[in-house]
Design a protein around this motif. Structure first.
Motif, PDB file in Angstrom:
ATOM      1  N   PHE A   1     -48.528  25.636 -35.328  1.00 24.81           N
ATOM      2  CA  PHE A   1     -47.849  26.925 -35.148  1.00 24.81           C
ATOM      3  C   PHE A   1     -46.447  26.956 -35.759  1.00 24.81           C
ATOM      4  O   PHE A   1     -45.805  28.013 -35.751  1.00 24.81           O
ATOM      5  CB  PHE A   1     -47.753  27.273 -33.663  1.00 24.81           C
ATOM      6  CG  PHE A   1     -49.069  27.669 -33.031  1.00 24.81           C
ATOM      7  CD1 PHE A   1     -49.785  28.755 -33.513  1.00 24.81           C
ATOM      8  CD2 PHE A   1     -49.580  26.954 -31.958  1.00 24.81           C
ATOM      9  CE1 PHE A   1     -50.987  29.128 -32.933  1.00 24.81           C
ATOM     10  CE2 PHE A   1     -50.779  27.317 -31.369  1.00 24.81           C
ATOM     11  CZ  PHE A   1     -51.493  28.408 -31.860  1.00 24.81           C
ATOM     12  N   GLN A   2     -45.952  25.832 -36.253  1.00 24.82           N
ATOM     13  CA  GLN A   2     -44.585  25.793 -36.777  1.00 24.82           C
ATOM     14  C   GLN A   2     -44.584  26.236 -38.238  1.00 24.82           C
ATOM     15  O   GLN A   2     -44.327  25.460 -39.171  1.00 24.82           O
ATOM     16  CB  GLN A   2     -43.997  24.400 -36.581  1.00 24.82           C
ATOM     17  CG  GLN A   2     -43.798  24.075 -35.108  1.00 24.82           C
ATOM     18  CD  GLN A   2     -43.245  22.687 -34.856  1.00 24.82           C
ATOM     19  OE1 GLN A   2     -43.701  21.990 -33.953  1.00 24.82           O
ATOM     20  NE2 GLN A   2     -42.241  22.277 -35.625  1.00 24.82           N
ATOM     21  N   THR A   3     -44.832  27.528 -38.425  1.00 26.21           N
ATOM     22  CA  THR A   3     -45.112  28.071 -39.757  1.00 26.21           C
ATOM     23  C   THR A   3     -43.877  28.251 -40.620  1.00 26.21           C
ATOM     24  O   THR A   3     -44.000  28.543 -41.809  1.00 26.21           O
ATOM     25  CB  THR A   3     -45.842  29.419 -39.625  1.00 26.21           C
ATOM     26  OG1 THR A   3     -45.068  30.294 -38.788  1.00 26.21           O
ATOM     27  CG2 THR A   3     -47.219  29.227 -39.015  1.00 26.21           C
ATOM     28  N   THR A   4     -42.690  28.076 -40.061  1.00 24.82           N
ATOM     29  CA  THR A   4     -41.479  28.154 -40.885  1.00 24.82           C
ATOM     30  C   THR A   4     -41.130  26.785 -41.468  1.00 24.82           C
ATOM     31  O   THR A   4     -40.134  26.649 -42.165  1.00 24.82           O
ATOM     32  CB  THR A   4     -40.291  28.673 -40.065  1.00 24.82           C
ATOM     33  OG1 THR A   4     -40.027  27.771 -38.985  1.00 24.82           O
ATOM     34  CG2 THR A   4     -40.581  30.071 -39.523  1.00 24.82           C
ATOM     35  N   MET A   5     -41.961  25.791 -41.183  1.00 21.43           N
ATOM     36  CA  MET A   5     -41.731  24.427 -41.659  1.00 21.43           C
ATOM     37  C   MET A   5     -42.907  23.988 -42.524  1.00 21.43           C
ATOM     38  O   MET A   5     -43.943  24.654 -42.581  1.00 21.43           O
ATOM     39  CB  MET A   5     -41.585  23.472 -40.466  1.00 21.43           C
ATOM     40  CG  MET A   5     -40.493  23.847 -39.493  1.00 21.43           C
ATOM     41  SD  MET A   5     -40.445  22.709 -38.080  1.00 21.43           S
ATOM     42  CE  MET A   5     -39.135  23.466 -37.105  1.00 21.43           C
ATOM     43  N   ALA A   6     -42.759  22.843 -43.157  1.00 25.31           N
ATOM     44  CA  ALA A   6     -43.871  22.231 -43.884  1.00 25.31           C
ATOM     45  C   ALA A   6     -44.827  21.662 -42.841  1.00 25.31           C
ATOM     46  O   ALA A   6     -44.607  20.567 -42.315  1.00 25.31           O
ATOM     47  CB  ALA A   6     -43.374  21.145 -44.823  1.00 25.31           C
ATOM     48  N   ASN A   7     -45.867  22.418 -42.512  1.00 26.52           N
ATOM     49  CA  ASN A   7     -46.682  22.074 -41.346  1.00 26.52           C
ATOM     50  C   ASN A   7     -48.108  21.672 -41.699  1.00 26.52           C
ATOM     51  O   ASN A   7     -49.040  21.889 -40.912  1.00 26.52           O
ATOM     52  CB  ASN A   7     -46.701  23.227 -40.339  1.00 26.52           C
ATOM     53  CG  ASN A   7     -47.415  24.467 -40.870  1.00 26.52           C
ATOM     54  OD1 ASN A   7     -47.495  24.681 -42.081  1.00 26.52           O
ATOM     55  ND2 ASN A   7     -47.942  25.285 -39.973  1.00 26.52           N
ATOM     56  N   SER A   8     -48.311  21.085 -42.861  1.00 30.57           N
ATOM     57  CA  SER A   8     -49.639  20.581 -43.205  1.00 30.57           C
ATOM     58  C   SER A   8     -49.992  19.409 -42.303  1.00 30.57           C
ATOM     59  O   SER A   8     -49.124  18.809 -41.657  1.00 30.57           O
ATOM     60  CB  SER A   8     -49.679  20.135 -44.667  1.00 30.57           C
ATOM     61  OG  SER A   8     -48.915  18.956 -44.828  1.00 30.57           O
ATOM     62  N   ILE A   9     -51.270  19.047 -42.270  1.00 30.59           N
ATOM     63  CA  ILE A   9     -51.691  17.910 -41.455  1.00 30.59           C
ATOM     64  C   ILE A   9     -51.012  16.628 -41.937  1.00 30.59           C
ATOM     65  O   ILE A   9     -50.749  15.727 -41.136  1.00 30.59           O
ATOM     66  CB  ILE A   9     -53.232  17.774 -41.469  1.00 30.59           C
ATOM     67  CG1 ILE A   9     -53.686  16.760 -40.405  1.00 30.59           C
ATOM     68  CG2 ILE A   9     -53.741  17.402 -42.858  1.00 30.59           C
ATOM     69  CD1 ILE A   9     -53.346  17.130 -38.990  1.00 30.59           C
ATOM     70  N   ALA A  10     -50.670  16.556 -43.216  1.00 29.92           N
ATOM     71  CA  ALA A  10     -49.986  15.374 -43.728  1.00 29.92           C
ATOM     72  C   ALA A  10     -48.607  15.194 -43.095  1.00 29.92           C
ATOM     73  O   ALA A  10     -48.097  14.072 -42.985  1.00 29.92           O
ATOM     74  CB  ALA A  10     -49.856  15.459 -45.249  1.00 29.92           C
ATOM     75  N   ASN A  11     -47.984  16.309 -42.675  1.00 27.20           N
ATOM     76  CA  ASN A  11     -46.656  16.263 -42.070  1.00 27.20           C
ATOM     77  C   ASN A  11     -46.706  16.357 -40.551  1.00 27.20           C
ATOM     78  O   ASN A  11     -45.664  16.342 -39.894  1.00 27.20           O
ATOM     79  CB  ASN A  11     -45.798  17.417 -42.590  1.00 27.20           C
ATOM     80  CG  ASN A  11     -45.491  17.295 -44.069  1.00 27.20           C
ATOM     81  OD1 ASN A  11     -45.333  16.194 -44.586  1.00 27.20           O
ATOM     82  ND2 ASN A  11     -45.429  18.426 -44.759  1.00 27.20           N
ATOM     83  N   ALA A  12     -47.902  16.484 -39.973  1.00 24.88           N
ATOM     84  CA  ALA A  12     -48.021  16.814 -38.553  1.00 24.88           C
ATOM     85  C   ALA A  12     -47.405  15.746 -37.654  1.00 24.88           C
ATOM     86  O   ALA A  12     -46.741  16.068 -36.663  1.00 24.88           O
ATOM     87  CB  ALA A  12     -49.484  17.031 -38.192  1.00 24.88           C
ATOM     88  N   ASN A  13     -47.618  14.481 -37.976  1.00 30.09           N
ATOM     89  CA  ASN A  13     -47.057  13.412 -37.157  1.00 30.09           C
ATOM     90  C   ASN A  13     -45.537  13.497 -37.109  1.00 30.09           C
ATOM     91  O   ASN A  13     -44.919  13.468 -36.039  1.00 30.09           O
ATOM     92  CB  ASN A  13     -47.511  12.055 -37.699  1.00 30.09           C
ATOM     93  CG  ASN A  13     -46.920  10.888 -36.929  1.00 30.09           C
ATOM     94  OD1 ASN A  13     -45.798  10.469 -37.187  1.00 30.09           O
ATOM     95  ND2 ASN A  13     -47.677  10.355 -35.987  1.00 30.09           N
ATOM     96  N   GLN A  14     -44.918  13.629 -38.277  1.00 30.18           N
ATOM     97  CA  GLN A  14     -43.457  13.712 -38.318  1.00 30.18           C
ATOM     98  C   GLN A  14     -42.961  14.982 -37.651  1.00 30.18           C
ATOM     99  O   GLN A  14     -41.961  14.963 -36.932  1.00 30.18           O
ATOM    100  CB  GLN A  14     -42.949  13.646 -39.755  1.00 30.18           C
ATOM    101  CG  GLN A  14     -41.427  13.722 -39.836  1.00 30.18           C
ATOM    102  CD  GLN A  14     -40.891  13.413 -41.219  1.00 30.18           C
ATOM    103  OE1 GLN A  14     -41.623  12.964 -42.092  1.00 30.18           O
ATOM    104  NE2 GLN A  14     -39.609  13.641 -41.401  1.00 30.18           N
ATOM    105  N   THR A  15     -43.669  16.102 -37.873  1.00 25.38           N
ATOM    106  CA  THR A  15     -43.261  17.369 -37.263  1.00 25.38           C
ATOM    107  C   THR A  15     -43.312  17.271 -35.748  1.00 25.38           C
ATOM    108  O   THR A  15     -42.400  17.718 -35.039  1.00 25.38           O
ATOM    109  CB  THR A  15     -44.158  18.512 -37.754  1.00 25.38           C
ATOM    110  OG1 THR A  15     -44.080  18.585 -39.184  1.00 25.38           O
ATOM    111  CG2 THR A  15     -43.728  19.849 -37.171  1.00 25.38           C
ATOM    112  N   PHE A  16     -44.390  16.669 -35.231  1.00 22.81           N
ATOM    113  CA  PHE A  16     -44.499  16.516 -33.778  1.00 22.81           C
ATOM    114  C   PHE A  16     -43.382  15.633 -33.245  1.00 22.81           C
ATOM    115  O   PHE A  16     -42.718  15.979 -32.257  1.00 22.81           O
ATOM    116  CB  PHE A  16     -45.856  15.920 -33.397  1.00 22.81           C
ATOM    117  CG  PHE A  16     -45.947  15.616 -31.929  1.00 22.81           C
ATOM    118  CD1 PHE A  16     -46.294  16.602 -31.021  1.00 22.81           C
ATOM    119  CD2 PHE A  16     -45.619  14.340 -31.437  1.00 22.81           C
ATOM    120  CE1 PHE A  16     -46.333  16.333 -29.653  1.00 22.81           C
ATOM    121  CE2 PHE A  16     -45.662  14.073 -30.076  1.00 22.81           C
ATOM    122  CZ  PHE A  16     -46.025  15.068 -29.188  1.00 22.81           C
TER     123      PHE A  16
END
Length: 316
Positions: free
Chosen positions: A207-222
């Motif tokens: 849901f963090q659509t203002t960020m680079a939120n691909s599955i490749a970045n999901a771990n770091q985003t979380f």
């Protein structure tokens, strides 16, 4: 996982046990039908039998203490939890005004009185509200998230809950609040942080659509969200009360739903939380009974929970 997050988890392991592992459970199905004791028992038992999980998903997070469709009857999930030895993160709905919250307190006290220590022994904690602070933000309003509550209201309800259980079997149980990580890092909500014994964090990179939120970045985003919440927690424990990746639905910025990506998220985020001993209630076991949500997060597709296979491999 980023190095700072490894340090966070290592510190947690030094003071924590294996941690609670479970799912979120609503009070009703998508068609509005109330879940009754047999439904909750069925769901709780199905969670324990998930292949690849070693029977470790033995906890349930609830959103309300009130049986759906009643004024203040005890939610039938309590008896189901006692019968199945399922631990509980209790929830009291806090965005419907004082009268409704008083009914939540009535149901909570009645459960403590009726079930006593058998109930209390299963309780991990009590959450006063769920994403109430998020819903009053511009983002929550823009997303039509519904009615929320002000920080002063939630802080007052937390104190009221603590007073309500003081002379019951639940005395001393941690009382906190569940909200989005963005609400926790908002300084205007510091009064709620101060009132809490624990912070329940909801975080969805999807849901963090203002960020680079691909599955490749999901771990770091979380873990960016997790670390930021820990930094804002005033030293209180941070529990992960909702997270997940949809198995179907629309693409959200760079985030693509699907079972392959959900499996990656499970492996990268869920498994790392389990390894770190962080209390976790994943969203969700099944959200497609009597309806088709979009996005759909359930790891079990529609159908008989005991028969249908998980949408992806759950082994860590």
């Amino acid at each position: 996982m980023r190095y700072s997050s490894l340090l966070t988890l290592a510190a947690t392991l030094s003071t924590a046990s294996a941690g609670y592992k479970g799912f979120n459970y609503g009070a009703n199905f998508m068609n509005g039908q109330a879940k009754v004791q047999a439904d909750f028992e069925y769901e709780f038992n199905a969670a324990k039998q998930l292949p690849g999980t070693n029977g470790e998903f033995t906890s349930a997070r609830l959103y309300t203490m009130i049986q759906h469709g009643t004024t203040n009857n005890i939610i039938e999930a309590v008896q189901a939890a006692i019968n199945t030895k399922t631990s509980l993160l209790l929830g009291l709905w806090a965005s419907a005004g004082d009268a409704n919250f008083n009914n939540e307190i009535t149901a909570l006290q009645a459960a403590a009185s009726q079930y006593g220590q058998a109930f209390a022994d299963l309780v991990a904690g009590i959450s006063v509200g769920s994403e109430d602070l998020y819903r009053i933000t511009p983002t929550g309003i823009e997303n039509n998230a519904g009615v929320g509550a002000q920080p002063a209201t939630i802080a007052n309800y937390i104190r009221k809950t603590r007073d309500a259980i003081a002379n019951t079997a639940l005395a001393g149980k941690p009382v906190g609040h569940v909200d989005t990580w963005t609400a926790w890092v908002n300084g205007s909500n510091n009064a709620v942080v101060s009132a809490c014994d624990f912070l329940g964090m909801d975080a969805y990179p999807y849901f963090q659509t203002t960020m680079a939120n691909s599955i490749a970045n999901a771990n770091q985003t979380f873990y960016n969200a997790y670390d930021a919440t820990v930094a804002a927690s005033q030293g209180k424990p941070v529990w992960v009360t909702e997270t997940g990746w949809p198995v179907s639905g629309r693409t959200a910025n760079q985030a693509v739903p699907g079972t392959d990506n959900a499996r990656i998220y499970w492996q990268d985020v869920t498994c790392s939380l389990i390894a770190g001993g962080i209390n976790l209630w994943y969203y969700t076991l099944q959200d497609a009974q009597y309806g088709t949500p979009s996005p759909q997060f359930g790891i079990k597709p529609a159908g008989d929970l005991m028969q249908v296979q998980p949408a992806f491999n759950l082994q860590c």
